[in-house]
Structure formats: C-alpha cells, structure tokens
Design a protein around this motif. Structure first.
Motif, PDB file in Angstrom:
ATOM      1  N   PHE A  48     181.312 131.877 -15.658  1.00 58.14           N
ATOM      2  CA  PHE A  48     182.764 132.333 -16.144  1.00 58.14           C
ATOM      3  C   PHE A  48     182.639 134.015 -16.344  1.00 58.14           C
ATOM      4  O   PHE A  48     183.404 134.746 -15.852  1.00 58.14           O
ATOM      5  N   TYR A  90     181.870 136.050 -13.227  1.00 62.07           N
ATOM      6  CA  TYR A  90     183.015 136.244 -12.254  1.00 62.07           C
ATOM      7  C   TYR A  90     184.247 137.177 -12.893  1.00 62.07           C
ATOM      8  O   TYR A  90     184.617 138.270 -12.360  1.00 62.07           O
ATOM      9  N   PHE A  91     184.317 137.327 -14.249  1.00 61.30           N
ATOM     10  CA  PHE A  91     185.278 138.204 -15.311  1.00 61.30           C
ATOM     11  C   PHE A  91     184.732 139.465 -15.021  1.00 61.30           C
ATOM     12  O   PHE A  91     185.731 140.371 -14.727  1.00 61.30           O
ATOM     13  N   LEU A 130     189.077 137.502  -8.288  1.00 63.28           N
ATOM     14  CA  LEU A 130     187.827 137.230  -9.081  1.00 63.28           C
ATOM     15  C   LEU A 130     188.244 136.774 -10.367  1.00 63.28           C
ATOM     16  O   LEU A 130     187.571 135.625 -10.948  1.00 63.28           O
ATOM     17  N   ILE A 131     189.193 137.513 -11.094  1.00 65.72           N
ATOM     18  CA  ILE A 131     189.455 137.248 -12.544  1.00 65.72           C
ATOM     19  C   ILE A 131     190.122 135.708 -12.652  1.00 65.72           C
ATOM     20  O   ILE A 131     189.888 135.133 -13.463  1.00 65.72           O
ATOM     21  N   TYR A 133     189.862 133.168 -10.515  1.00 68.79           N
ATOM     22  CA  TYR A 133     188.956 132.348 -10.225  1.00 68.79           C
ATOM     23  C   TYR A 133     187.957 132.119 -11.539  1.00 68.79           C
ATOM     24  O   TYR A 133     187.951 131.010 -11.724  1.00 68.79           O
ATOM     25  N   SER A 134     187.789 133.111 -12.160  1.00 67.99           N
ATOM     26  CA  SER A 134     187.031 132.959 -13.374  1.00 67.99           C
ATOM     27  C   SER A 134     187.696 132.068 -14.594  1.00 67.99           C
ATOM     28  O   SER A 134     187.162 131.269 -15.187  1.00 67.99           O
ATOM     29  N   ARG A 182     187.655 128.467 -13.515  1.00 68.00           N
ATOM     30  CA  ARG A 182     186.607 127.767 -13.907  1.00 68.00           C
ATOM     31  C   ARG A 182     186.457 127.703 -15.329  1.00 68.00           C
ATOM     32  O   ARG A 182     185.958 126.447 -15.773  1.00 68.00           O
TER      33      ARG A 182
END
Length: 76
Positions: A27, A30-31, A59-60, A62-63, A66
């Motif tokens: 996490f 990705y962040f 990407l943020i 998606y993080s 997750r």
C-alpha cells in the motif's frame, strides 16, 4: 477502533501477521509511487504532465483500495 486493530493483530497467526505487514508495505509503495509521478518535475520517464498526473492519481486510488481491503479483512 485502533485498540481493536491491535487486539486482532496480536490474535493472528505469524503467517497472517506477515501477510498484513506485506500488504501495508505494498500500500505504501503504490501511494509513494503515485506521489512521485505527480510531484517529480524532471522525471526520467517521457510523459506529458497531464498523463503523469492521471497515472499518479490512479496509483493513489488503487493504493487506497488495497488499504481498505486489508483493513476490512483484518476486522473479520
């Protein structure tokens, strides 16, 4: 809420704790990668600014997806 998280963490098996730590690490990766794409001005990747911002936001988002999956699975 945080006390329940700690209690659940202590009750988990070592394998479950390891997977939780790995999940939180991914996490954060990705962040941070999303922030790098948005904030780094002279990035070696040849992309237009609007595409870099869009990819960084993706990407943020998606993080956080997750993170919430990890958080919800930890409560069970």
């Amino acid at each position: 809420m945080f006390k329940n998280f700690i209690k659940n963490f202590q009750e988990k098996s070592p394998k479950e704790r390891f997977l939780l730590v790995i999940g939180l690490t991914v996490f954060l990766a990705y962040f941070v990668l999303g922030l790098i794409f948005i904030l780094w001005k002279t990035m070696p990747v040849n992309m237009e600014l609007r595409y870099r911002i869009a990819f960084g936001l993706l990407l943020i988002v998606y993080s956080f997806i997750r993170f919430f999956r990890i958080f919800n699975s930890n409560n069970e």
